[in-house]
Design an enzyme around this catalytic site. Structure first.
Site, PDB file in Angstrom:
ATOM      1  CB  SER A  96       4.891  -2.068  11.805  1.00 41.86           C
ATOM      2  OG  SER A  96       4.487  -0.734  12.039  1.00 41.86           O
ATOM      3  CD  GLU A 101      -3.115   5.373   6.682  1.00 43.65           C
ATOM      4  OE1 GLU A 101      -3.079   5.452   5.445  1.00 43.65           O
ATOM      5  OE2 GLU A 101      -2.209   4.818   7.342  1.00 43.65           O
ATOM      6  CG  ASN A 105      -1.764   1.220   1.351  1.00 49.87           C
ATOM      7  OD1 ASN A 105      -1.892   1.978   0.389  1.00 49.87           O
ATOM      8  ND2 ASN A 105      -2.357   1.431   2.514  1.00 49.87           N
ATOM      9  CD1 TRP A 106       3.588   1.097  -2.886  1.00 54.50           C
ATOM     10  CD2 TRP A 106       3.398   2.189  -4.835  1.00 54.50           C
ATOM     11  NE1 TRP A 106       4.274   0.368  -3.825  1.00 54.50           N
ATOM     12  CE2 TRP A 106       4.178   1.026  -5.036  1.00 54.50           C
ATOM     13  CE3 TRP A 106       3.153   3.025  -5.926  1.00 54.50           C
ATOM     14  CZ2 TRP A 106       4.707   0.681  -6.286  1.00 54.50           C
ATOM     15  CZ3 TRP A 106       3.673   2.683  -7.173  1.00 54.50           C
ATOM     16  CH2 TRP A 106       4.439   1.520  -7.348  1.00 54.50           C
ATOM     17  CE  LYS A 107       0.101   3.384   4.758  1.00 54.23           C
ATOM     18  NZ  LYS A 107      -0.108   3.506   6.191  1.00 54.23           N
ATOM     19  N   GLY A 126       2.130   1.977  10.637  1.00 52.81           N
ATOM     20  CA  GLY A 126       3.072   3.083  10.497  1.00 52.81           C
ATOM     21  C   GLY A 126       3.796   3.450  11.786  1.00 52.81           C
ATOM     22  CG  HIS A 137      -5.936   1.811   5.085  1.00 47.94           C
ATOM     23  ND1 HIS A 137      -5.500   2.716   6.020  1.00 47.94           N
ATOM     24  CD2 HIS A 137      -4.900   0.959   4.861  1.00 47.94           C
ATOM     25  CE1 HIS A 137      -4.238   2.428   6.341  1.00 47.94           C
ATOM     26  NE2 HIS A 137      -3.852   1.367   5.648  1.00 47.94           N
ATOM     27  CD  GLU A 167      -3.815  -2.731   7.109  1.00 50.74           C
ATOM     28  OE1 GLU A 167      -2.724  -3.002   6.616  1.00 50.74           O
ATOM     29  OE2 GLU A 167      -4.427  -1.665   6.897  1.00 50.74           O
ATOM     30  N   GLY A 223       2.610  -1.331   4.258  1.00 47.76           N
ATOM     31  CA  GLY A 223       2.684   0.093   3.940  1.00 47.76           C
ATOM     32  C   GLY A 223       4.117   0.528   3.697  1.00 47.76           C
ATOM     33  N   GLY A 224       4.730   1.105   4.718  1.00 53.15           N
ATOM     34  CA  GLY A 224       6.062   1.710   4.601  1.00 53.15           C
ATOM     35  C   GLY A 224       7.094   0.825   3.923  1.00 53.15           C
TER      36      GLY A 224
HETATM   37  C1  PEP Z   1      -0.943  -0.056   5.738  1.00 54.33           C
HETATM   38  O1  PEP Z   1      -0.832   1.009   5.177  1.00 54.33           O
HETATM   39  O2  PEP Z   1      -1.911  -0.745   5.487  1.00 54.33           O
HETATM   40  C2  PEP Z   1       0.092  -0.462   6.691  1.00 54.33           C
HETATM   41  C3  PEP Z   1      -0.060  -1.599   7.302  1.00 54.33           C
HETATM   42  O3  PEP Z   1       1.167   0.389   6.875  1.00 54.33           O
HETATM   43  P1  PEP Z   1       2.580   0.024   7.579  1.00 54.33           P
HETATM   44  O4  PEP Z   1       3.032  -1.293   7.003  1.00 54.33           O
HETATM   45  O5  PEP Z   1       3.465   1.154   7.257  1.00 54.33           O
HETATM   46  O6  PEP Z   1       2.307  -0.105   9.048  1.00 54.33           O
END
Ligand code: PEP
Length: 256
Positions: A216, A100, A9-11, A176, A98, A170, A237-238
């Site tokens: 994470s 966010e 997930n590049w967001k 994050g 999500h 999640e 994500g990251g």
């Molecule tokens: C996400 O954006 O769905 C996520 C899990 O981010 P991260 O891996 O950065 O925690």
């Protein structure tokens, strides 16, 4: 056997040039033996969906997906992107719900149920996210909340429709933050979700739904998380923004 999936997930990150560089690196790094066993998905920002998909081409073994879609079919909804539009550019998946989107854009269970319907109507597989904030876990309300989120978003579906859905658990406190759920915490919640699905849809249907873990995930913890019996992959994500690390995470899924 359930489909193994690793989705990045590049967001709202990267310029087009940076996105294409990352895509080219991943295309070169993901080895042939990985491609058949794990479904790899890049959830890119809307403007990059077509260029990234075109760069990957037909045989890369890597799919591109959207991070959101509207609950509406079409019309005067400035700034929105419909499921029909995503279908028209060949998107196979869309992330919905999500944390966010829930937190910053006020998306609740009602809206998400409509978005799920919109995606399924156009043959797009939703990756439906659920997960509890820290205070809810600290008060031991996490299982009840996640079950409620699953009910609100998905329980209006019939068996055939539910079977087209992917779920991502999640925990909000792990997104994050660098704080990952332990493999036991992940397994416990995935098992709760699967049992909840089974209570409504039967064990056969519940056993076929891929449930991804997100929060994470990185190259160091992916293997242990992915080894859990009810963890069918990850939403990353990251760490998906770095080609080498994301490739390591994908490889961790191949071996389990
Ligand atoms: C996400 O954006 O769905 C996520 C899990 O981010 P991260 O891996 O950065 O925690």
């Amino acid at each position: 056997m359930r489909q193994k999936i690793v989705a990045g997930n590049w967001k709202m990150n990267k310029t087009l040039e940076e996105a294409l560089t990352l895509t080219a690196e991943l295309k070169g790094m993901v080895a042939a033996e990985v491609k058949g066993s794990v479904r790899i998905i890049l959830c890119a920002p809307f403007p990059y969906l077509v260029p990234v998909r075109n760069l990957l081409g037909q045989d890369s073994g890597i799919l591109v997906a959207a991070q959101n879609c509207s609950e509406h079919e079409a019309g005067a909804y400035t700034g929105e992107v419909s499921a029909a539009m995503l279908k028209s550019i060949g998107m196979p998946y869309v992330i919905l719900g999500h944390s966010e989107r829930r937190q910053y854009f006020g998306e609740d269970g009602k809206v998400l149920a409509k978005k799920i319907d919109a995606a399924l109507k156009h043959g797009i597989t939703p990756i439906f996210c659920c997960g509890e904030p820290l205070e809810v876990r600290e008060n031991n309300g996490h299982e009840a909340l996640v079950k409620k989120q699953v009910e609100e978003g998905l329980f209006h579906l019939d068996n055939a429709s539910l079977e087209k859905v992917v779920i991502a658990y999640e925990p909000v406190w792990a997104i994050g933050t660098g704080k990952t759920a332990s493999s036991q915490q992940a397994q416990d919640m995935h098992s709760v979700i699967r049992k909840h699905l089974a209570s409504k849809y039967g064990q056969g249907t519940a056993d076929g739904i891929p449930i991804l873990y997100g929060g994470s995930v990185n190259a160091a913890n992916a293997k242990e998380l992915f080894a859990c019996p009810d963890v069918d992959g990850g939403l990353v994500g990251g760490a998906s923004l770095k080609s080498r690390e994301f490739t390591e995470i994908i490889k961790s899924m191949v071996d389990v």
